[in-house]
Design a protein around this motif. Structure first.
Motif, PDB file in Angstrom:
ATOM      1  N   LEU A 155      -1.088   3.394   3.018  1.00 41.61           N
ATOM      2  CA  LEU A 155       0.309   2.984   2.820  1.00 41.61           C
ATOM      3  C   LEU A 155       0.843   3.524   1.504  1.00 41.61           C
ATOM      4  CD1 LEU A 155       0.106  -0.728   4.081  1.00 41.61           C
ATOM      5  CD2 LEU A 155       1.366   1.136   5.171  1.00 41.61           C
ATOM      6  N   GLU A 156       0.025   3.443   0.471  1.00 41.85           N
ATOM      7  CA  GLU A 156       0.483   3.934  -0.840  1.00 41.85           C
ATOM      8  C   GLU A 156       0.688   5.444  -0.819  1.00 41.85           C
ATOM      9  OE1 GLU A 156      -1.118   0.973  -4.339  1.00 41.85           O
ATOM     10  OE2 GLU A 156      -2.511   2.514  -3.613  1.00 41.85           O
ATOM     11  N   ARG A 157      -0.272   6.143  -0.245  1.00 44.22           N
ATOM     12  CA  ARG A 157      -0.238   7.608  -0.269  1.00 44.22           C
ATOM     13  C   ARG A 157       0.931   8.181   0.527  1.00 44.22           C
ATOM     14  NH1 ARG A 157      -4.437   9.287   2.605  1.00 44.22           N
ATOM     15  NH2 ARG A 157      -5.794   7.782   1.595  1.00 44.22           N
ATOM     16  N   ASN A 158       1.333   7.477   1.573  1.00 38.38           N
ATOM     17  CA  ASN A 158       2.355   8.031   2.467  1.00 38.38           C
ATOM     18  C   ASN A 158       3.744   7.424   2.259  1.00 38.38           C
ATOM     19  OD1 ASN A 158       0.846   9.888   4.517  1.00 38.38           O
ATOM     20  ND2 ASN A 158      -0.471   8.107   4.155  1.00 38.38           N
ATOM     21  N   GLY A 159       3.880   6.585   1.231  1.00 35.59           N
ATOM     22  CA  GLY A 159       5.190   5.978   0.967  1.00 35.59           C
ATOM     23  C   GLY A 159       5.484   5.998  -0.517  1.00 35.59           C
ATOM     24  N   ASP A 160       6.495   5.216  -0.897  1.00 34.76           N
ATOM     25  CA  ASP A 160       6.919   5.229  -2.301  1.00 34.76           C
ATOM     26  C   ASP A 160       6.433   4.006  -3.065  1.00 34.76           C
ATOM     27  OD1 ASP A 160       8.380   7.496  -1.744  1.00 34.76           O
ATOM     28  OD2 ASP A 160      10.120   6.319  -1.086  1.00 34.76           O
ATOM     29  N   LEU A 161       5.731   3.097  -2.387  1.00 32.52           N
ATOM     30  CA  LEU A 161       5.452   1.805  -3.008  1.00 32.52           C
ATOM     31  C   LEU A 161       3.989   1.645  -3.423  1.00 32.52           C
ATOM     32  CD1 LEU A 161       7.417  -0.558  -0.573  1.00 32.52           C
ATOM     33  CD2 LEU A 161       8.201   0.482  -2.693  1.00 32.52           C
ATOM     34  N   LEU A 162       3.784   0.912  -4.480  1.00 32.69           N
ATOM     35  CA  LEU A 162       2.434   0.515  -4.871  1.00 32.69           C
ATOM     36  C   LEU A 162       2.102  -0.797  -4.170  1.00 32.69           C
ATOM     37  CD1 LEU A 162       2.526   1.289  -8.694  1.00 32.69           C
ATOM     38  CD2 LEU A 162       1.275   2.524  -6.896  1.00 32.69           C
ATOM     39  N   ARG A 163       0.809  -1.044  -3.955  1.00 31.10           N
ATOM     40  CA  ARG A 163       0.406  -2.205  -3.153  1.00 31.10           C
ATOM     41  C   ARG A 163       0.880  -3.540  -3.738  1.00 31.10           C
ATOM     42  NH1 ARG A 163      -5.913  -1.276  -2.952  1.00 31.10           N
ATOM     43  NH2 ARG A 163      -5.185   0.867  -2.880  1.00 31.10           N
ATOM     44  N   GLU A 164       1.122  -3.580  -5.041  1.00 30.96           N
ATOM     45  CA  GLU A 164       1.584  -4.835  -5.657  1.00 30.96           C
ATOM     46  C   GLU A 164       2.973  -5.228  -5.156  1.00 30.96           C
ATOM     47  OE1 GLU A 164      -1.497  -3.048  -7.742  1.00 30.96           O
ATOM     48  OE2 GLU A 164       0.524  -2.195  -7.594  1.00 30.96           O
ATOM     49  N   THR A 165       3.716  -4.244  -4.598  1.00 32.94           N
ATOM     50  CA  THR A 165       5.115  -4.522  -4.260  1.00 32.94           C
ATOM     51  C   THR A 165       5.329  -4.929  -2.806  1.00 32.94           C
ATOM     52  OG1 THR A 165       5.470  -2.182  -3.818  1.00 32.94           O
ATOM     53  CG2 THR A 165       6.000  -2.970  -6.032  1.00 32.94           C
ATOM     54  N   PHE A 166       4.291  -4.769  -1.983  1.00 28.27           N
ATOM     55  CA  PHE A 166       4.412  -5.253  -0.594  1.00 28.27           C
ATOM     56  C   PHE A 166       3.233  -6.176  -0.308  1.00 28.27           C
ATOM     57  CE2 PHE A 166       2.335  -1.068  -0.456  1.00 28.27           C
ATOM     58  CZ  PHE A 166       1.176  -1.332   0.258  1.00 28.27           C
ATOM     59  N   ASN A 167       3.316  -6.892   0.821  1.00 31.89           N
ATOM     60  CA  ASN A 167       2.237  -7.813   1.192  1.00 31.89           C
ATOM     61  C   ASN A 167       1.374  -7.156   2.253  1.00 31.89           C
ATOM     62  OD1 ASN A 167       3.185 -10.094  -0.374  1.00 31.89           O
ATOM     63  ND2 ASN A 167       4.888 -10.155   1.078  1.00 31.89           N
ATOM     64  N   LEU A 168       0.060  -7.200   2.055  1.00 29.47           N
ATOM     65  CA  LEU A 168      -0.854  -6.613   3.037  1.00 29.47           C
ATOM     66  C   LEU A 168      -1.970  -7.607   3.331  1.00 29.47           C
ATOM     67  CD1 LEU A 168      -1.999  -4.252   4.715  1.00 29.47           C
ATOM     68  CD2 LEU A 168      -3.048  -3.376   2.605  1.00 29.47           C
ATOM     69  N   ALA A 169      -2.148  -7.908   4.628  1.00 29.82           N
ATOM     70  CA  ALA A 169      -3.137  -8.923   5.008  1.00 29.82           C
ATOM     71  C   ALA A 169      -3.828  -8.538   6.308  1.00 29.82           C
ATOM     72  CB  ALA A 169      -2.448 -10.283   5.166  1.00 29.82           C
ATOM     73  N   PHE A 170      -4.921  -9.235   6.583  1.00 30.89           N
ATOM     74  CA  PHE A 170      -5.626  -9.094   7.859  1.00 30.89           C
ATOM     75  C   PHE A 170      -5.553 -10.425   8.590  1.00 30.89           C
ATOM     76  CE2 PHE A 170      -9.516  -9.436  10.431  1.00 30.89           C
ATOM     77  CZ  PHE A 170      -9.353  -8.323  11.232  1.00 30.89           C
ATOM     78  N   CYS A 171      -5.235 -10.368   9.886  1.00 29.70           N
ATOM     79  CA  CYS A 171      -5.223 -11.576  10.718  1.00 29.70           C
ATOM     80  C   CYS A 171      -5.767 -11.172  12.081  1.00 29.70           C
ATOM     81  CB  CYS A 171      -3.806 -12.136  10.847  1.00 29.70           C
ATOM     82  SG  CYS A 171      -3.718 -13.527  11.998  1.00 29.70           S
ATOM     83  N   PRO A 172      -7.026 -11.497  12.378  1.00 25.97           N
ATOM     84  CA  PRO A 172      -7.632 -10.990  13.608  1.00 25.97           C
ATOM     85  C   PRO A 172      -6.964 -11.523  14.864  1.00 25.97           C
ATOM     86  CG  PRO A 172      -9.057 -12.621  12.560  1.00 25.97           C
ATOM     87  CD  PRO A 172      -7.934 -12.361  11.613  1.00 25.97           C
ATOM     88  N   GLU A 173      -6.868 -10.644  15.853  1.00 27.37           N
ATOM     89  CA  GLU A 173      -6.379 -11.083  17.173  1.00 27.37           C
ATOM     90  C   GLU A 173      -7.427 -11.985  17.818  1.00 27.37           C
ATOM     91  OE1 GLU A 173      -7.947 -10.141  20.061  1.00 27.37           O
ATOM     92  OE2 GLU A 173      -9.134  -8.385  19.504  1.00 27.37           O
ATOM     93  N   THR A 174      -6.983 -12.820  18.734  1.00 27.76           N
ATOM     94  CA  THR A 174      -7.935 -13.768  19.332  1.00 27.76           C
ATOM     95  C   THR A 174      -7.813 -13.832  20.848  1.00 27.76           C
ATOM     96  OG1 THR A 174      -6.423 -15.627  19.266  1.00 27.76           O
ATOM     97  CG2 THR A 174      -7.760 -15.267  17.303  1.00 27.76           C
ATOM     98  N   VAL A 175      -7.164 -12.854  21.465  1.00 30.11           N
ATOM     99  CA  VAL A 175      -6.887 -13.029  22.891  1.00 30.11           C
ATOM    100  C   VAL A 175      -8.141 -12.890  23.753  1.00 30.11           C
ATOM    101  CG1 VAL A 175      -4.561 -12.159  22.576  1.00 30.11           C
ATOM    102  CG2 VAL A 175      -6.328 -10.624  23.437  1.00 30.11           C
ATOM    103  N   LEU A 176      -8.201 -13.670  24.800  1.00 28.15           N
ATOM    104  CA  LEU A 176      -9.330 -13.647  25.729  1.00 28.15           C
ATOM    105  C   LEU A 176      -8.811 -13.182  27.081  1.00 28.15           C
ATOM    106  CD1 LEU A 176     -12.401 -14.702  25.861  1.00 28.15           C
ATOM    107  CD2 LEU A 176     -11.428 -16.582  27.165  1.00 28.15           C
ATOM    108  N   PRO A 177      -9.261 -11.996  27.551  1.00 28.47           N
ATOM    109  CA  PRO A 177      -8.792 -11.552  28.862  1.00 28.47           C
ATOM    110  C   PRO A 177      -8.955 -12.652  29.897  1.00 28.47           C
ATOM    111  CG  PRO A 177     -10.092  -9.833  27.817  1.00 28.47           C
ATOM    112  CD  PRO A 177     -10.200 -11.045  26.942  1.00 28.47           C
TER     113      PRO A 177
END
Ligand code: SAJ
Length: 447
Positions: A155-177
Motif C-alpha cells: 500500500l505504501e509503495r503504490n500510493g502516496d500515504l504512509l501506514r500511520e495515516t490509514f488504518n490497516l487490519a486483518f479480520c478472518p472470514e468465517t463462512v462455512l459452505p
C-alpha cells in the motif's frame, strides 16, 4: 435479473462519498464465495458497497442472472443488494472509506509457500485510491505477518500515504459452505490491526454489520495466527479420529459406535472419521504455519494421516472385492463434504483417481481400465466429472463406496441397493449405514 445498481461503468469515478446518515462506503475486492456474501452483508447493513472483481465475465453474469450459490436465501440476500443499488459492481477500485480484501490465497505447492499474488494485486489497486483515515481490512487467509508486512508495504509503495495515516487490519472470514449466510451474520469475528486505531476502526465496521461478538486481537499477526490455528486444530482433530478409526478396525471394533460411547465423557469430543479432509481451507491452512517455524511436527503428521485415508478406503474396498480387476464400483459422492456441490481438494476425487490409476489398470485389448468406476453425486454438476445417475451407477455394481455424507445417501433403502447390485461389498467411509444394511445381505465395511 437486471441490476439497476451499476450504470456506473468501470469504477474510475469517485462517487464514494460518506452517506449523509453516517453510513459509509465499503469496497469489497474479490467477489468469490467469501467476497460476494460479504459485500451483500455490508450493502444490506446500510452501506454503499462497491463489489470489485477483475473478471468482467463474472460481473456480467451477476448483473444478468444474480447470485448462483447453492443457498437460496443467500442468493436472495445478494440479489436484494444488487437490485436496490446498495451493491454496485465495478472492474476497477474506486475511492472508499473502507476496503475489504477477499481474494484467494492458494498454496503454491511447487515453492511450498502461500501464493500472495492476488493479495498484492488487490493492495496495488487500492493504494492510489487510499485517503488519510480510510480503512483496509484483509479477510483472505494469510500467513502471520502478511498484513503488517506485505500488505502495508504494498500500500505504501503504490500510493502516496504512509501506514500511520490509514488504518490497516486483518479480520478472518468465517463462512462455512452450506450455511454461508447464517455464519456470516452470526459468527463472532476476530480483528487485529497494525495499531490500536486500526483495530478499533475494523472493529467498529464489523460491529455494525454482524450479530456476533467482535474480539480484538493485540495485533494483526495474532489475528492471522488465530485463524490458521482454528483450521489446523480441526484438521488435527479429524486426524486423531481417522487414526483411532483405523486402530479400532484393527481390533475388530466398529469405530463410530465406540466414539459415541467415548464422547459420553464431558471432556472428550472425537470428531467423525472419514475418507480424508477436503475443501480449500483445512487441507491448506496448516501449511501456512510451516513458514518461519521449525516446530511444526504433529500438524504435518495430521496432514499425512488425513491425506492417507483415501488409500485406506481403497484397501477396504480391495479387501472386500479381493481384486479390483474387472470389477464395477459405484462411488457415491464427489463433493468434499455432505450437502455441498464443492469438489475442491475432495478426497472422493483422489479416491477415483487412485482406483483407476495405471497400476490398478489391467491391460485389455482396448487399453481400458479394468475397474469400471461409476460416480454418482446429486449435488455436483461438474462438467469435467464423468457422473452417473443413481441407478446407472448402482446397477450391476460389485461394490458401493460412500465418500460423501449427502442426505440423499442416508435415505437409501438397503434392500433396494442389494437388489440392484451384482456383488454385495459396501465401503462406508461416512457413517451412513447401520445394521439394516447387514440385514439386507450386504458386506459392509464401516469407518
Ligand atoms: N470432516 C471430517 N470429519 C469431521 C468433520 C469434517 O472428515 O468430523 C471433513 C469434511 O468432510 C471435509 C473437511 O473435513 O472434507 C472440512 O470440512 P469442515 O466442515 O470441517 O470445514 P470447511 O473446510 O468446510 O470450513 C472450515 C471451517 N473451519 C472450522 O470449522 C474451524 C469453517 O468454519 C471456516 O469458515 C472455513 O473452514 C474457512 O473458510 O476457513
Amino acid at each position: 435479473m437486471t441490476s439497476g445498481s451499476d450504470h456506473g461503468g468501470d469504477g474510475t469515478t469517485t462517487d464514494s462519498v460518506h452517506g449523509g446518515d453516517g453510513m459509509t462506503t465499503v469496497s469489497v475486492h474479490g467477489l468469490g464465495y467469501v467476497g460476494l456474501p460479504t459485500a451483500a452483508l455490508f450493502a444490506n447493513s446500510g452501506h454503499t458497497v462497491y463489489g470489485i472483481d477483475t473478471q468482467p465475465d463474472k460481473l456480467d453474469r451477476l448483473r444478468a442472472e444474480g447470485a448462483d450459490f447453492r443457498e437460496a436465501d443467500l442468493n436472495d440476500y445478494v440479489d436484494r443488494a444488487l437490485d436496490t443499488g446498495s451493491l454496485r459492481l465495478r472492474e476497477r477500485p474506486t475511492e472508499s472509506d473502507h476496503h475489504l480484501i477477499c481474494v484467494p490465497t492458494p498454496f503454491d505447492h511447487d515453492r511450498n509457500v502461500a501464493d500472495l499474488s492476488y493479495v498484492r494485486a488487490a493492495a496495488e489497486g487500492i493504494a492510489p485510491k487510499l485517503r488519510p483515515g480510510d480503512t483496509v481490512v484483509v479477510e483472505s487467509t494469510v500467513p502471520p505477518g502478511t498484513t503488517a508486512n506485505v500488505v502495508a508495504e504494498t500500500l505504501e509503495r503504490n500510493g502516496d500515504l504512509l501506514r500511520e495515516t490509514f488504518n490497516l487490519a486483518f479480520c478472518p472470514e468465517t463462512v462455512l459452505p452450506g450455511s454461508i449466510l447464517d455464519e456470516l451474520r452470526h459468527n463472532d469475528r476476530i480483528v487485529g490491526g497494525i495499531d490500536d486505531e486500526a483495530t478499533a476502526a475494523a472493529r467498529d465496521l464489523f460491529a455494525g454489520a454482524v450479530d456476533g461478538e467482535i474480539h480484538a486481537a493485540p495485533d494483526a499477526a495474532t489475528a492471522e495466527f488465530a485463524k490458521l490455528a482454528q483450521n489446523t486444530h480441526r484438521d488435527a482433530e479429524i486426524a486423531i479420529a481417522n487414526e483411532l478409526a483405523k486402530v479400532a478396525r484393527d481390533h475388530g471394533v466398529v469405530p463410530r459406535p465406540a466414539f459415541e460411547l467415548a464422547n459420553e465423557h464431558p471432556r472428550v469430543d472425537i470428531l467423525n472419521p472419514g475418507p480424508g479432509v477436503g475443501g480449500h481451507c483445512l487441507p491448506v491452512d496448516p501449511l501456512y504455519l510451516e513458514h518461519h517455524s521449525d516446530h511444526v511436527d504433529l500438524i504435518e503428521r495430521a496432514r499425512v494421516v488425513n491425506d492417507g485415508m483415501v488409500d485406506y478406503v481403497r484397501e477396504l474396498l480391495e479387501d472386500g472385492l479381493g481384486s479390483l480387476a474387472g470389477k464395477r464400483v459405484a462411488v457415491f459422492g464427489l463433493a468434499y463434504k455432505g450437502n455441498v456441490a464443492d469438489t475442491r481438494n475432495s478426497p472422493a476425487k483422489r479416491f477415483v483417481e487412485a482406483v483407476t490409476e495405471p497400476t490398478t489398470k489391467v491391460a485389455t485389448d482396448g487399453g481400458e481400465p479394468a475397474v469400471d468406476v461409476r460416480v454418482h453425486d446429486p449435488h455436483v454438476s461438474d462438467a469435467t466429472a464423468d457422473l452417473h445417475d443413481e441407478s446407472a451407477a448402482l446397477d450391476g455394481a460389485d461394490a458401493l463406496v460412500f465418500m460423501t455424507d449427502h442426505d440423499e445417501f442416508a435415505e437409501l433403502d438397503p434392500d433396494a441397493v442389494a437388489e440392484q447390485m451384482d456383488d454385495n461389498v459396501v465401503v462406508d467411509a461416512r457413517g451412513l449405514t447401520d445394521e439394516s444394511w447387514h440385514d439386507a445381505g450386504l458386506d459392509v465395511r464401516r469407518l
